[in-house]
Design a protein around this motif. Structure first.
Motif, PDB file in Angstrom:
ATOM      1  N   THR A 283      28.657  60.741  23.661  1.00  0.00           N
ATOM      2  CA  THR A 283      27.396  60.476  24.309  1.00  0.00           C
ATOM      3  C   THR A 283      26.528  59.051  24.574  1.00  0.00           C
ATOM      4  O   THR A 283      26.001  58.479  25.407  1.00  0.00           O
ATOM      5  N   GLU A 284      27.050  58.220  23.406  1.00  0.00           N
ATOM      6  CA  GLU A 284      27.432  56.510  23.786  1.00  0.00           C
ATOM      7  C   GLU A 284      27.582  56.153  25.634  1.00  0.00           C
ATOM      8  O   GLU A 284      26.838  55.332  25.923  1.00  0.00           O
TER       9      GLU A 284
ATOM     10  N   ARG B  31      18.129  54.185  17.298  1.00  0.00           N
ATOM     11  CA  ARG B  31      19.119  52.873  17.155  1.00  0.00           C
ATOM     12  C   ARG B  31      19.840  52.535  19.165  1.00  0.00           C
ATOM     13  O   ARG B  31      19.301  51.189  19.149  1.00  0.00           O
ATOM     14  N   PHE B  32      19.122  53.157  20.056  1.00  0.00           N
ATOM     15  CA  PHE B  32      19.380  53.099  21.571  1.00  0.00           C
ATOM     16  C   PHE B  32      18.356  52.534  22.180  1.00  0.00           C
ATOM     17  O   PHE B  32      18.456  50.943  22.571  1.00  0.00           O
ATOM     18  N   MET B  33      16.994  52.482  21.325  1.00  0.00           N
ATOM     19  CA  MET B  33      16.276  51.816  22.029  1.00  0.00           C
ATOM     20  C   MET B  33      15.898  50.643  21.178  1.00  0.00           C
ATOM     21  O   MET B  33      15.973  48.846  22.097  1.00  0.00           O
TER      22      MET B  33
ATOM     23  N   GLY C  50      12.609  52.544  17.600  1.00  0.00           N
ATOM     24  CA  GLY C  50      13.191  51.651  18.099  1.00  0.00           C
ATOM     25  C   GLY C  50      13.141  49.760  17.446  1.00  0.00           C
ATOM     26  O   GLY C  50      12.885  48.649  17.789  1.00  0.00           O
ATOM     27  N   ILE C  51      12.299  50.399  16.733  1.00  0.00           N
ATOM     28  CA  ILE C  51      11.707  49.174  15.814  1.00  0.00           C
ATOM     29  C   ILE C  51      12.960  48.495  14.848  1.00  0.00           C
ATOM     30  O   ILE C  51      13.274  47.085  14.318  1.00  0.00           O
TER      31      ILE C  51
ATOM     32  N   CYS D 236      17.136  53.963  10.961  1.00  0.00           N
ATOM     33  CA  CYS D 236      15.912  54.436  10.752  1.00  0.00           C
ATOM     34  C   CYS D 236      16.444  56.609  10.130  1.00  0.00           C
ATOM     35  O   CYS D 236      17.313  56.922  11.102  1.00  0.00           O
ATOM     36  N   SER D 237      15.854  57.450   9.556  1.00  0.00           N
ATOM     37  CA  SER D 237      16.512  58.255   9.447  1.00  0.00           C
ATOM     38  C   SER D 237      15.085  58.984   9.343  1.00  0.00           C
ATOM     39  O   SER D 237      13.519  58.293   8.539  1.00  0.00           O
ATOM     40  N   TYR D 238      14.453  60.271  10.109  1.00  0.00           N
ATOM     41  CA  TYR D 238      13.537  61.283  10.380  1.00  0.00           C
ATOM     42  C   TYR D 238      13.753  62.650   9.598  1.00  0.00           C
ATOM     43  O   TYR D 238      15.587  62.453   9.402  1.00  0.00           O
TER      44      TYR D 238
END
Lengths: 113, 505
Positions: free
Chosen positions: B23-24, B358-360, B413-414, B418-420
Motif C-alpha cells: 500500500t505504501e 501518517r501519509f498526510m 496530518g497534524i 494518531c489513533s481513531y
C-alpha cells in the motif's frame, strides 16, 4: 520552497564525485551535463552522484539521473548514488533506477566496495 | 501447539506488514504521479516556446515512468507550425527515420493509444491494450520493430499535431492502464499549452517580421521615400495600419500570456478533480445515497468519494482540506487517491484513518491537514460504521430527533501518530444521515468578516433536515441545497460546499 541547485565535481582515487547541493529539477540539466562531462574526463571507474540529504528531486531531475546512468553504463562506468532520503530511494526503486545504479549511505561506503 | 499458533500469528503479522508495504508503494507511486502532473503543468505553463515545452515534457515523461528512450514529435508542418522533434536515448538519424516511417500510418489511423509488448513471449509483460487498438495494426508493428512500446497522439482542435512515443521502462515492467491514463493526462496538458504557445510564437513571428520590414525599409529605401513615409503627417496614413497591427499583436500576446497561465492551472486542477469524483452515487438495496460538491473558486478543497466494497456495502468519505484554492485542491486530490488505495486493502476503519494521517503528515507541509469523515454503510446488516477525524459532526436523524456523529479522533496530518475510534449504528427505516463540509454552515457569511453567526449555521441545517427527513436522499439533498442557497443569496461562496446524504428506505 525550491532550493537552488549548486554542483561541485572532484576526483579522488578512481572515484569521480558529482556533489549536488539543493533541489534537482529541469533547470539543473545543463549544469549537471557539464559536471558529468568533467567527471568523465577524470576517466575514473566509478562515478558518485552525491546529494546533500535534503535534496528534492522531481521527475525531470530523475530523468537527468536516468540519462546520466544510462550514458555511464554504455561507457562501462558504474554510477553510485548517496545522500538521498528514504522517500527518494523508494522513487528510484519505482522507476527502475536501482537496477542500474547502487544507492549507498555515504561516499566511504563506495570506497570500501 | 503453542509454537504453531505463534508461527501462524507471525505469518499473519508478516502478511499484514507486506500488505502495508504494498500500500505504501502504491501510495508513493500515486503521489509521485500527481506531483509530476502538477509540476509539469506549472513548468510548461510558464514557457513561451514550443521547443522548450516539448523538451521539458520529455524530461518529465522520462522521469515519471523511468524510460530509456522517448520521442515527441510535432509534424503538422504548416507555415505557423513547423516540424519539431525532441528525443532522448537514440541518435538523431534514428529518431528522424522513425518519424518518417510513422507519418503515413498516422494519417490513416484514428487510434487514441497504441501500446505493444516488446517481449511477447513473457507472460509477465502483457500488453494492456484495453483502450487502444489491435496489436496487429501496422502502427503497432512499426512500434514493435523499432523497440518502442507506446504511441499517443497529440491533438489540438481535433487535429493530430504529432505524438509521444515511449520505449521500454527501465523497471522492465509493462505499461499499465494507470500509466496510460497518466500519459493521456500529461498529453492533454501538453496539448493545451501547445495550442496557446504556438499562437504566441506565431504572433511573435509576425511582430518580428513586421519590425524587420520596417528596419529594412528605413535602412535601404531611398531617402526621399523615407522622408515621405516618416513625415509625421503621412506616417499615420502610411504606417498607421502596420503600427496598429503591431500594437494589437503586443496586447494580444500580453493578454494571452496572463490568461494562459491562469487557465492552465485551473483547467489542470479541474480535470484531475473531475477525473477522481464519482460519476454517480452508488446503488445498494434499501439505502438511497446522494452527494454534491460546489467549489468556491473553480477548484475544490473538499472531496467526497464512494467505493463499493460488495453489492451490499459502500465505503464513503468526505474531507475538507485546511486552506483554499489550488494548493488545497492538490492536497484533496492526493488524500482522495490515498483513501481509495487504503479502502481497497480492507483495513479496519481506525487503521485506514491512521494510515491516511501518517501519509498526510509525511507528504505535506506541517501546516497542512484535513478533517475527514469516513464510514461504511452495510445494507444487508443495516449498519453504519464511521470514524470522524476532526470533521464537522455528521447529522443522524431518526423520528425527528438529531444525533451528532462525533466519535473518531484528531485531524488527519497534524501528528505523525494518531489513533481513531469507530462507532456502529443500527439503521432503521426512514433514518437520514447528512455528512457535510463547514462551507454549508458558513454559507452566507462574508469572506471579509467571516463571522460564523452570520452563516447558515448548524441549527438551521438540523432544522432543514428534520423538516425534510421524509424525502428520498436526492430530494433531501436538493432541499438542503435550496435552503442554503436561498440563505446565502447575494453573498458569493467563500468556502467549498460538499454534502453526502443517505436515506434508509
Amino acid at each position: 520552497m525550491h532550493r537552488e541547485c549548486k554542483i561541485n565535481v572532484h576526483e579522488d582515487n578512481d572515484l569521480a564525485t558529482i556533489e549536488v547541493l539543493g533541489d534537482l529539477t529541469a533547470s539543473a540539466e545543463k549544469a549537471i551535463g557539464t559536471a558529468y562531462q568533467k567527471a568523465c574526463g577524470y576517466n575514473a571507474k566509478n562515478i558518485l552522484l552525491k546529494f546533500d540529504g535534503k535534496s528534492r528531486i522531481n521527475s525531470a531531475g530523475i530523468a537527468i539521473v536516468i540519462n546520466m546512468v544510462i550514458e555511464s553504463q554504455e561507457k562501462g562506468c558504474k554510477v553510485f548514488i548517496a545522500g538521498v532520503s528514504k522517500h527518494f530511494r523508494k522513487i528510484f526503486e519505482l522507476v527502475g533506477l536501482t537496477k542500474y545504479t547502487t544507492i549507498v549511505d555515504s561516499e566511504e561506503e563506495v570506497r570500501k566496495l | 501447539m503453542s509454537n504453531v499458533i505463534q508461527s501462524e500469528a507471525e505469518e499473519s503479522e508478516t502478511e499484514y506488514i507486506h500488505d502495508g508495504e504494498q500500500t505504501e508503494d502504491a501510495l508513493a507511486r500515486r503521489v509521485y504521479h500527481l506531483n509530476t502532473l502538477y509540476e509539469l503543468n506549472q513548468e510548461i505553463s510558464t514557457l513561451r516556446n514550443v521547443h522548450e515545452v516539448l523538451e521539458a515534457s520529455l524530461l518529465y515523461i522520462i522521469g515519471v515512468f523511468g524510460l530509456r528512450r522517448v520521442l515527441i514529435a510535432i509534424y503538422k508542418n504548416d507555415e505557423l507550425h513547423p516540424r519539431r522533434l525532441v528525443y532522448r536515448g537514440m541518435r538523431k538519424d534514428t529518431a528522424t527515420r522513425f518519424l518518417k516511417q510513422l507519418e503515413p500510418h498516422l494519417k490513416a489511423t484514428s487510434v487514441r493509444v497504441v501500446c505493444v509488448a516488446q517481449d511477447a513471449t513473457s507472460p509477465s509483460y502483457p500488453s494492456p491494450l484495453g483502450r487502444g487498438k489491435d496489436e496487429g495494426s501496422e502502427l503497432a508493428k512499426l512500434l514493435k520493430d523499432n523497440q518502442f512500446c507506446v504511441w499517443l497522439p497529440l491533438e489540438v482542435d481535433e487535429q493530430t499535431w504529432g505524438g509521444i512515443v515511449l520505449g521500454e521502462k527501465l523497471s522492465e515492467t509493462a505499461f499499465t492502464e494507470d500509466d496510460l491514463e497518466l500519459l493521456s493526462t500529461i498529453a492533454i496538458n501538453i496539448q493545451n499549452v501547445l495550442s496557446n504557445v504556438s499562437l504566441i510564437e506565431a504572433l511573435n513571428q509576425s511582430v518580428i517580421k513586421e519590425t524587420r520590414i520596417r528596419n529594412v525599409f528605413q535602412r535601404y529605401a531611398p531617402e526621399a521615400i523615407i522622408n515621405e513615409v516618416l513625415n509625421p503627417s503621412n506616417e499615420e496614413l502610411l504606417l498607421g495600419e502596420s503600427e496598429a497591427v503591431r500594437r494589437m499583436f503586443e496586447q494580444m500576446i500580453a493578454q494571452l500570456e496572463e490568461q494562459h497561465v491562469l487557465e492552465q492551472d485551473l483547467n489542470w486542477a479541474h480535470r484531475v478533480q473531475e477525473y477522481l469524483l464519482p460519476n454517480q452515487s452508488p446503488q445498494i438495496p434499501n439505502i438511497g445515497i446522494a452527494a454534491r460538491s460546489i467549489p468556491a473558486r473553480g477548484v475544490c478543497g473538499d472531496f467526497y468519494d464512494f467505493i463499493s466494497l460488495n453489492p451490499y456495502e459502500v465505503a464513503f468519505s468526505l474531507a475538507d482540506i485546511a486552506g483554499k484554492g489550488m494548493s488545497a485542491a492538490m492536497i484533496a486530490t492526493m488524500l482522495q487517491s490515498a483513501t481509495r488505495l487504503c479502502v481497497g486493502s480492507y483495513y479496519p476503519i481506525p487503521a485506514i484513518l491512521s494510515i491516511l494521517n501518517r501519509f498526510m503528515f509525511r507528504h505535506t507541509e506541517t501546516t497542512r491537514y484535513a478533517t475527514m469523515f469516513y464510514g461504511q454503510v452495510n445494507a444487508q446488516e443495516r449498519t453504519l460504521t464511521y470514524s470522524n477525524a476532526g470533521h464537522t459532526p455528521g447529522i443522524f436523524c431518526r423520528d425527528g430527533k438529531i444525533q451528532l456523529l462525533e466519535i473518531g479522533g484528531s485531524f488527519v496530518g497534524i501528528f505523525e501518530q494518531c489513533s481513531y475510534e469507530q462507532e456502529t449504528i443500527e439503521l432503521h427505516p426512514n433514518d437520514a444521515l447528512v455528512i457535510y463540509s463547514d462551507g454549508v454552515t458558513d454559507a452566507g457569511a462574508t469572506p471579509e468578516a467571516p463571522n460564523p453567526e452570520d452563516g447558515f449555521g448548524q441549527e438551521r441545517l438540523e432544522a432543514t433536515i428534520v423538516a425534510n427527513a421524509s424525502l428520498p436522499a436526492n430530494a433531501l439533498l436538493d432541499a438542503i441545497s435550496d435552503e442554503v442557497t436561498r440563505y446565502a443569496s447575494g453573498n458569493k461562496l467563500f468556502d467549498d460546499i460538499t454534502m453526502i446524504v443517505m436515506k434508509v428506505e
